[in-house]
Design a protein around this motif. Structure first.
Motif, PDB file in Angstrom:
ATOM      1  N   PRO A  22       0.823  -1.198   0.000  1.00  0.00           N
ATOM      2  CA  PRO A  22       0.000   0.000   0.000  1.00  0.00           C
ATOM      3  C   PRO A  22       0.858   1.249   0.000  1.00  0.00           C
ATOM      4  CG  PRO A  22       0.202  -0.816   2.214  1.00  0.00           C
ATOM      5  CD  PRO A  22       0.981  -1.749   1.337  1.00  0.00           C
ATOM      6  N   GLU A  42       3.146  -2.963  -7.173  1.00  0.00           N
ATOM      7  CA  GLU A  42       1.684  -2.909  -7.015  1.00  0.00           C
ATOM      8  C   GLU A  42       0.997  -2.720  -8.357  1.00  0.00           C
ATOM      9  OE1 GLU A  42      -2.187  -2.473  -5.357  1.00  0.00           O
ATOM     10  OE2 GLU A  42      -0.363  -3.245  -4.454  1.00  0.00           O
ATOM     11  N   ASP A 224     -10.460  -4.316   7.150  1.00  0.00           N
ATOM     12  CA  ASP A 224      -9.900  -3.809   5.894  1.00  0.00           C
ATOM     13  C   ASP A 224     -10.542  -2.488   5.485  1.00  0.00           C
ATOM     14  OD1 ASP A 224     -12.404  -4.732   5.239  1.00  0.00           O
ATOM     15  OD2 ASP A 224     -11.788  -5.746   3.388  1.00  0.00           O
ATOM     16  N   ASN A 236      -5.384  -2.235   2.206  1.00  0.00           N
ATOM     17  CA  ASN A 236      -4.616  -3.467   2.232  1.00  0.00           C
ATOM     18  C   ASN A 236      -4.263  -3.804   3.674  1.00  0.00           C
ATOM     19  OD1 ASN A 236      -1.778  -4.841   2.216  1.00  0.00           O
ATOM     20  ND2 ASN A 236      -2.562  -5.163   0.147  1.00  0.00           N
ATOM     21  N   THR A 257     -10.202   1.539  -3.036  1.00  0.00           N
ATOM     22  CA  THR A 257      -9.120   0.968  -2.240  1.00  0.00           C
ATOM     23  C   THR A 257      -7.958   1.940  -2.145  1.00  0.00           C
ATOM     24  OG1 THR A 257      -9.717  -1.273  -2.922  1.00  0.00           O
ATOM     25  CG2 THR A 257      -7.524  -0.959  -1.982  1.00  0.00           C
TER      26      THR A 257
END
Length: 756
Positions: A22, A42, A224, A236, A257
């Protein structure tokens, strides 16, 4: 815009490459290598080997750079992995990079040489890599001009794509250089677009977001999730929760996210553990460090987040307790911007029953033990102490206050009591042990004489000493302040009428006990109440023989040592028909005084021979209230006297000797009635300086009461209450009224501030 990714890079924490990281990175000088590679991993732009090693000092080939450029571009999904075709004579169709080179050629990202070769294993140069990434943004050769590579390099520099790269034309690039270049390009707008390149990876940068809470702060959130000023988002499992309480820029993937966050602060805010709260400040320790106490001054209107809801500090301060957690976020000018508050976890209460009490907690050599506010060793903890443990503070907290009295009632019922009444005082119950002892499951009945142990706030019962019943005899020493007749409960729940006494003990607590006879003749005396079968037998004590100089530094009165946690009460009973006034006080308050035997009503010593309880008579004067006379009684005998006491005006027709505009000492009953009023003198001479603790009159400093009453005079009989700070900072002359000389315990009680 480059500052966003640069800031993110500087703030994020690296994790192993095998995890979905993250983090977001950028090409700023001094960046962390792992922060960059985490982002690129990522987004599947660059990857390391099976161990996560990126070999950042290795040079990048033209084939490798081509793969990176395609993976960063909108053509990332056009690579035909099984295609064995190449447009260049030196790139075999079976070569691993052939599909990427073919996709890059088709997209216009790369070109070969004039002789039809590509040189896939040749090291990519600064200008070649820049040109590829410019074409990823949608630029073509027509945008660069004819003077290669200066047009390309100049454009890249203008777009801030080369920040943090220490290379120039003709230099080969390492994997570290390429990572910086790609990270910078991700935040660069694409040609003829308002969108940055990162948007093609379904990501967006959201600026000035406050992360309010994770599941650690708000139990309604899932593991989460985080709550932010923009709403709730998924995170994450490796998201750094130290960002909670900070404001910065976050990177969202697919709009839901958070894959990266960068605080606007150069340093992340620290978590603090609350030790105590005052009206306008918090005393706390840094988490994990219980050696240095910090004080933060906080405005009542400061925003304070609890869970995902915003409050003001004034709304939450009364709920904050020792062991709770706060994060403090600052504005750029150093002022406190907002606070994140989370209830802490404190184990206990536990009643000490043996020397093995410390086995109840997971402590270590650095655990601090505090007993009644004093740092002590483990062997200072005694049986029937009530103890707690704060893991965040790594601190044992021990309390010793005991209350002896008659168990009168339980509410809402004895089967499930949440509070009980002991000798006229109602206490809440804290902890399973106290609940069990005082409920129907315990051995105590209404009418029993018991000794209960108070918890850390001094208001809740946390345990019961021993298992005795009504057959036990206990005693309580205190100053008898009133008597009367009222109903009491028997063990079977029936009521009976009885005489009673009310005594106040050295710690300032009032207790009510039924007695067999009227004991009103003993009001205003120190008595011992022997309590058996729920009824008190009352007797007076011999006069004290204690006297001498009070030294707070040496903790002595005369030749007697004084306990660090001594309880001191000061009483005034000079008016036979009036209420008895009293106040708790401390060694610091009576420091430097010489007490006579007549001023010491009672003292008691502990097992060490140190004075542990002390009842004084009219030493401090702090039990009175002080104000100003606003209307004087007329000479003809008609009218009233009015006095402003702490902003409230009281009227009386009983006091004719008080002069208008002077300071006055008031004896106020518990029902709010004035029972005595005495005019107090003023110091002569000009006040040369007024501070928060003293007034300099002539060459002498005179101490102020900690509750000094300050009034602004508007005219002869018009006064308004103002703060001491307003008086200090205003343009006034001052008149200071005092109750008695300092060496007798007096203080300046009233200040009249007259505008110049």
């Amino acid at each position: 815009m480059k500052r966003i990714i640069s800031a993110l890079l500087a703030a994020v924490i690296a994790i192993p490459m095998s995890a979905a990281a993250p983090v977001l990175a950028a090409g700023s000088i001094g960046q962390s290598d792992s922060e960059m590679t985490s982002l690129l991993s990522e987004l599947n732009i660059m990857t390391g080997d099976d161990t996560g090693d990126f070999y950042l000092d290795s040079y990048v080939t033209r084939a490798e750079m081509t793969k990176v450029a395609v993976a960063a571009s909108s053509y990332k999904n056009t690579v035909a992995a099984g295609l064995q075709f190449s447009p260049f004579s030196d790139v075999r169709g079976s070569f691993w990079g052939a599909p990427y080179i073919q996709a890059a050629v088709s997209a216009g990202i790369v070109e070969g040489y004039i002789d039809g070769t590509f040189d896939p294993d040749g090291t990519v140069t600064y200008e070649e890599a820049i040109t590829m990434m410019l074409k990823v943004l949608g630029y073509t050769n027509d945008d660069f001009g004819a003077s290669y590579p200066y047009g390309q390099v100049g454009m890249a520099q203008n777009l801030e794509m080369t920040e943090g790269i220490d290379a120039s034309i003709g230099d080969p690039l390492t994997r570290r250089d390429v990572a910086k270049l790609v990270c910078n390009t991700l935040e660069t707008r694409m040609k003829d677009s308002t969108s940055e390149l990162i948007s093609i990876h379904d990501c967006e940068i959201v600026e000035d977001v406050t992360i309010i809470a994770s599941q650690d702060e708000d139990s309604t959130l899932s593991a989460d999730e985080i709550s932010t000023s923009n709403g709730k988002y998924t995170i994450n499992e490796d998201f750094d929760r130290s960002y909670v309480g900070t404001t910065g820029d976050m990177v969202l993937k697919n709009g839901k996210t958070v894959i990266a966050f960068a605080s606007d602060d150069e340093n992340l805010s620290e978590r603090y553990v609350i030790y105590s709260t005052l009206n306008d400040s918090i005393l706390c320790y840094s988490e994990g460090n219980n050696t240095t106490l910090h004080q933060f001054d906080i405005s009542s209107t400061t925003t304070c987040y609890r869970a995902s809801t915003a409050y003001t500090y004034a709304q939450l301060s009364s709920e904050m307790e020792m062991g709770d957690i706060i994060r403090i976020h600052y504005k750029s000018n150093g002022e406190i911007d907002y606070i994140n508050y989370t209830e802490g976890s404190v184990e206990g209460p536990i009643k000490v029953t043996s020397d093995s009490w410390m086995d109840s907690f997971e402590t270590n050599d650095s655990t601090k033990i505090v007993r009644e506010g004093n740092i002590v060793s483990a062997d200072s903890i005694q049986v029937n102490d009530i103890i707690y443990y704060s893991e965040a503070l790594n601190m044992i907290l021990a309390y010793t206050t005991k209350v002896t009295g008659v168990y009168e009632s339980a509410s809402p019922s004895k089967d499930a009591p949440s509070s009980v009444t002991i000798s006229g005082v109602t206490y809440e119950i804290e902890g399973a042990e106290a609940f069990n002892d005082l409920s129907s499951n315990g051995s105590f009945n209404y009418g029993d004489t018991i000794t209960v142990l108070m918890g850390r706030d001094g208001q809740k019962i946390a345990g019961v000493a021993g298992t005795g019943t009504s057959a036990a005899t206990t005693s309580q020493v205190g100053y008898l302040i009133s008597t009367g007749k009222q109903n009491f409960s028997n063990a079977d729940g029936t009521t009976y009428s009885s005489n009673y006494i009310v005594i106040v003990t050295a710690d300032g607590t009032e207790y009510t006990y039924p007695t067999t006879s009227d004991r009103s003749s003993l009001v205003g005396r120190v008595v011992r109440a022997q309590i058996k079968d729920g009824v008190a037998t009352v007797g007076t004590l011999s006069d004290s023989t204690l006297s001498g100089y009070v030294s707070y530094e040496d903790m002595k009165i005369g030749t007697h040592n004084v306990s660090q946690d001594v309880k001191i009460l000061d009483v005034a009973s000079e008016y036979n028909d009036g209420s008895i006034l009293y106040t708790k006080t401390f060694m610091q308050r009576i420091d430097g005084l010489t007490l006579s035997e007549s001023q010491v009503c009672y003292y008691n010593t502990d097992s060490n021979g140190d004075i542990s309880e002390l009842i004084l008579r009219s030493v401090t004067g702090d039990m009175y209230q002080y104000g100003v006379v606003t209307t004087a009684y007329s000479e003809e005998g008609a009218g009233v006297t009015r006095m402003d006491i702490d902003g409230t005006v009281y009227s009386s027709s009983s006091y004719r000797s008080l002069a208008l505009g002077t300071g006055v000492r008031i004896g106020m009953s518990s029902s709010g009635e004035i029972e005595s009023a005495i005019q107090i003198p003023s110091y002569s001479g000009s006040v040369n300086e007024l501070t928060s603790t003293y007034a300099l009159i002539g060459d002498t400093e005179y101490k102020l009461s900690d509750k000094v009453a300050v009034y602004e005079r508007h005219d002869l009989s018009n006064f308004s209450k103002i703060s001491l700070n307003e008086a200090i900072n205003g343009d006034y002359t001052y008149t200071c009224y005092y109750d008695k000389a300092e060496d007798r315990g007096g203080r300046i009680r009233v200040i009249i501030a007259t505008p110049k």
